[in-house]
Design an enzyme around this catalytic site. Structure first.
Site, PDB file in Angstrom:
ATOM      1  CE  LYS A  56      -4.390  -1.441   0.300  1.00 49.68           C
ATOM      2  NZ  LYS A  56      -5.464  -0.993  -0.611  1.00 49.68           N
ATOM      3  CB  SER A  81      -9.381  -2.668   7.193  1.00 44.39           C
ATOM      4  OG  SER A  81      -8.503  -3.216   6.218  1.00 44.39           O
ATOM      5  CD  GLU A 207     -13.099 -11.480  -5.124  1.00 41.67           C
ATOM      6  OE1 GLU A 207     -13.476 -10.353  -4.772  1.00 41.67           O
ATOM      7  OE2 GLU A 207     -13.797 -12.242  -5.827  1.00 41.67           O
ATOM      8  N   GLY A 211     -15.880 -13.375   0.447  1.00 39.54           N
ATOM      9  CA  GLY A 211     -15.828 -12.040  -0.141  1.00 39.54           C
ATOM     10  C   GLY A 211     -15.590 -12.086  -1.633  1.00 39.54           C
ATOM     11  CG  ASP A 213     -16.285  -7.862  -3.702  1.00 38.68           C
ATOM     12  OD1 ASP A 213     -15.655  -8.598  -2.921  1.00 38.68           O
ATOM     13  OD2 ASP A 213     -15.816  -6.798  -4.144  1.00 38.68           O
ATOM     14  CB  SER A 307      -0.684  -8.045  -0.908  1.00 44.35           C
ATOM     15  OG  SER A 307      -1.505  -8.754  -0.002  1.00 44.35           O
TER      16      SER A 307
END
Length: 323
Positions: A56, A81, A207, A211, A213, A307
């Site tokens: 990030k 989060s 995923e 979750g 989506d 990640s």
């Protein structure tokens, strides 16, 4: 008329130049044991060694560093989060400004403590009843802050894509790339970089089963909303893909694999015991897909974006110590 994509390979390259000497160039790890288990040559891009312990920082710094001096002086806002929260907090500190972060009340304590340690102010909300975007937008408007979202921003997506760009520079040809999917910024940036340089490389998102989506959205051809998922992969506990990220991913992502929480735990244990690295649940999902056979028939050379590794010792022991 075709709408131009929000980011291009040149944007990712420009982000890489901006991040040079600021972000870490993270290692690429190999494991003969892993290769033998999955039947492919696997190259792990370890963003758990990135500043703040996750990819990030790349996107947060790329976006924050482009703010006008007068805006930078007023400060930055974000919602997250945990990992984006830390990334924006550190980027703000590096650039000599302040950050206010909207975080869920149940965010991991270690991530909140790290965010505060970088000097950010924390504003909490209930992730199951509150609208974090609305809260952050109102706060930013009230205080005159620049809002840097965790994935719905071209400069954020381009910054995240520099991880995959580095992997290609070091590893060369890849037949497939596995990337964890939350809001979709990492895979959007990664797919833009990889498809721009190696159009034949297969891009597979991963995923948690609870979750899914993005998988549902790709199958439907439009963004689908699901209930807020309950999964150990807290960084992937989103209920719908981003609008900008989905516009990229629907064109460039070839498939989505799903993994269960038990498979994520097994991948975290494998990474610790055999690779000697600590990986948080969201960062372990692509490795879980490989180990559990969820990614289908694998080609010869497979890249994996690990990640992040932000998890405290108590939570790690809770998740990994029981099997």
């Amino acid at each position: 008329m075709t709408t131009p994509p929000p980011i291009t390979l040149d944007d990712v390259r420009d982000a890489a130049a901006r991040l040079k000497g600021v972000a870490h160039r993270t290692p690429v790890l190999r494991s003969r044991t892993l290769d033998a288990l999955v039947g492919a040559e696997v190259l792990l891009k370890c963003e758990n060694f990135q500043r703040v312990g996750a990819f990030k920082f790349r996107g947060a710094y790329n976006a924050a560093s482009r703010l006008a001096p007068e805006q930078l002086a007023r400060g930055i806002a974000a919602y997250s989060s945990g990992n984006h929260a830390q990334a924006v907090a550190l980027a703000a500190r590096e650039l000599g400004t302040t950050a206010v972060i909207v975080m869920p009340e149940d965010a991991p304590r270690s991530k909140r403590a790290a965010t505060e340690g970088y000097g950010a102010e924390i504003v909490t909300y209930d992730r199951y009843t509150g609208d974090r975007v609305a809260i952050a937008e109102a706060l930013a408007a009230d205080r005159g802050l620049a809002l840097i979202p965790p994935y719905e921003h071209p400069h954020v997506m381009a910054g995240q894509g520099t991880a995959a760009l580095e992997l290609l520079e070091e590893a060369g040809e890849l037949d497939a790339l596995l990337v964890p999917v939350g809001g979709g910024g990492l895979i959007a940036g990664s797919a833009t970089a990889v498809k721009g340089l190696r159009p034949g490389t297969r891009i597979v998102g991963v995923e948690p089963e609870a979750g899914d989506d993005t998988k549902r959205s790709l199958e439907a051809g439009r963004r689908v909303e699901i209930p807020v998922p309950r999964t150990i992969a807290d960084g992937q506990a989103l209920n719908t893909p981003g609008e900008l990220t989905f516009s990229v991913n629907r064109r460039l992502v070839d498939d989505i694999a799903l993994v269960g929480d038990d498979e994520i735990r097994a991948a975290m244990r494998f990474a610790f015991e055999r690779l000697k690295i600590v990986v948080e649940p969201s960062g372990a999902t692509p490795l879980a897909a490989l180990l559990a056979g969820r990614a289908g028939t694998l080609p010869r050379r497979v890249g994996v974006i690990v990640s992040g590794g932000n998890i405290d010792t108590g939570r790690f022991a809770e998740l990994c110590g029981g099997a």
